[in-house]
Design a protein around this motif. Sequence first.
Motif, PDB file in Angstrom:
ATOM      1  N   ALA A 133       2.623  38.644 -79.866  1.00  0.00           N
ATOM      2  CA  ALA A 133       1.775  39.051 -80.987  1.00  0.00           C
ATOM      3  C   ALA A 133       0.680  38.019 -81.262  1.00  0.00           C
ATOM      4  O   ALA A 133      -0.427  38.369 -81.692  1.00  0.00           O
ATOM      5  CB  ALA A 133       2.628  39.273 -82.235  1.00  0.00           C
ATOM      6  N   VAL A 134       0.999  36.756 -80.993  1.00  0.00           N
ATOM      7  CA  VAL A 134       0.029  35.681 -81.251  1.00  0.00           C
ATOM      8  C   VAL A 134      -1.155  35.743 -80.281  1.00  0.00           C
ATOM      9  O   VAL A 134      -2.226  35.218 -80.548  1.00  0.00           O
ATOM     10  CB  VAL A 134       0.737  34.306 -81.146  1.00  0.00           C
ATOM     11  N   ALA A 137      -4.684  40.573 -81.688  1.00  0.00           N
ATOM     12  CA  ALA A 137      -4.820  40.925 -83.104  1.00  0.00           C
ATOM     13  C   ALA A 137      -4.601  42.418 -83.317  1.00  0.00           C
ATOM     14  O   ALA A 137      -4.942  42.945 -84.367  1.00  0.00           O
ATOM     15  CB  ALA A 137      -6.199  40.510 -83.599  1.00  0.00           C
ATOM     16  N   SER A 198     -10.008  39.370 -78.986  1.00  0.00           N
ATOM     17  CA  SER A 198      -9.433  38.891 -80.249  1.00  0.00           C
ATOM     18  C   SER A 198      -8.045  38.313 -80.021  1.00  0.00           C
ATOM     19  O   SER A 198      -7.286  38.786 -79.176  1.00  0.00           O
ATOM     20  CB  SER A 198      -9.349  40.047 -81.255  1.00  0.00           C
ATOM     21  N   SER A 200      -4.797  35.928 -82.374  1.00  0.00           N
ATOM     22  CA  SER A 200      -4.352  35.427 -83.673  1.00  0.00           C
ATOM     23  C   SER A 200      -4.927  34.035 -83.924  1.00  0.00           C
ATOM     24  O   SER A 200      -5.139  33.252 -82.989  1.00  0.00           O
ATOM     25  CB  SER A 200      -2.821  35.364 -83.686  1.00  0.00           C
ATOM     26  N   ASP A 201      -5.150  33.731 -85.198  1.00  0.00           N
ATOM     27  CA  ASP A 201      -5.598  32.384 -85.581  1.00  0.00           C
ATOM     28  C   ASP A 201      -4.587  31.326 -85.169  1.00  0.00           C
ATOM     29  O   ASP A 201      -4.907  30.139 -85.095  1.00  0.00           O
ATOM     30  CB  ASP A 201      -5.779  32.295 -87.107  1.00  0.00           C
ATOM     31  N   ARG A 202      -3.352  31.747 -84.953  1.00  0.00           N
ATOM     32  CA  ARG A 202      -2.279  30.797 -84.643  1.00  0.00           C
ATOM     33  C   ARG A 202      -2.131  30.521 -83.143  1.00  0.00           C
ATOM     34  O   ARG A 202      -1.235  29.790 -82.726  1.00  0.00           O
ATOM     35  CB  ARG A 202      -0.943  31.321 -85.200  1.00  0.00           C
ATOM     36  N   LEU A 203      -3.018  31.106 -82.341  1.00  0.00           N
ATOM     37  CA  LEU A 203      -2.848  30.992 -80.888  1.00  0.00           C
ATOM     38  C   LEU A 203      -2.825  29.539 -80.400  1.00  0.00           C
ATOM     39  O   LEU A 203      -1.881  29.113 -79.726  1.00  0.00           O
ATOM     40  CB  LEU A 203      -3.951  31.764 -80.157  1.00  0.00           C
TER      41      LEU A 203
END
Length: 224
Positions: A133-134, A137, A198, A200-203
């Motif tokens: 999921a990371v 998006a 795209s 995740s910001d957490r990648l």
Amino acid sequence: MRMIAAMAALALAACGAPAGRGAKTPEPATKVEMGAEIALLRPDSVGGTTVDEALWNRRSSREFAAEPLSLEELSGVVWAAAGINRPANDHLTAPSALGLYPIRTYAFFREGVYSYDARAHKLTRVLEGDHRAVSGAQPFVATAPLNLVFVADLSVYEGKAIPAEHVRFLCGQDAACYVENANLYAAGHGLKSVTRGSASDRLLETLGLDPARYFFALAVSVGK
Ligand SMILES: Cc1cc2nc3c(=O)[nH]c(=O)nc-3n(C[C@H](O)[C@H](O)[C@H](O)COP(=O)(O)O)c2cc1C
């Protein structure tokens, strides 16, 4: 000179470089063993459709079966995206601006995250568990059997008199070449894929990468 050519030929042979092209071979389906390392199979030059057919079939797909890729398919798509096709000078299937190769390739599976070592043509686990999921998006990313994520390493541009904004642009263009190679491999081997801009910001945090040095460039989800 002749010696250099002979050495290059030997290096290609050692890597299992392709002997020919054109004929189609049915691919066996070997299960991928998700260990600390995944030794990928030697690149094949006789599988899949023609490039012309792959171009006709290339399209974005966002629905994937849960079934994982076979080792043959995984090996092929990773090599197509980011593999070495000229062992004599470590150049890749994908072109790179200035030949600097800033792109680092990560493979996100249900079982873990791996980094790709092109010289050894192997995947090395960097994280256990399902972090898919990371890598994106959109909901389908979390269940796609394979997400290849291309992260740019800005340090390779250090000392070059190129504006930072242009460096990011060049890195993104490099990554697009990797992704389209993967898309064409998928289209030519009966697989589905979609380019993804795209994540995740957490990648980067998840991968333990310093955002001052690395940035997410592009990704591609692949499945059946
Ligand atoms: C640079 C780039 C980024 C893209 N990012 C995404 C994305 O984040 N998510 C997605 O579902 N599709 C993404 N796409 C796929 C496009 O939506 C798709 O290519 C477009 O709708 C045309 O459809 P086609 O690929 O089937 O021809 C991206 C495509 C490109 C070239």
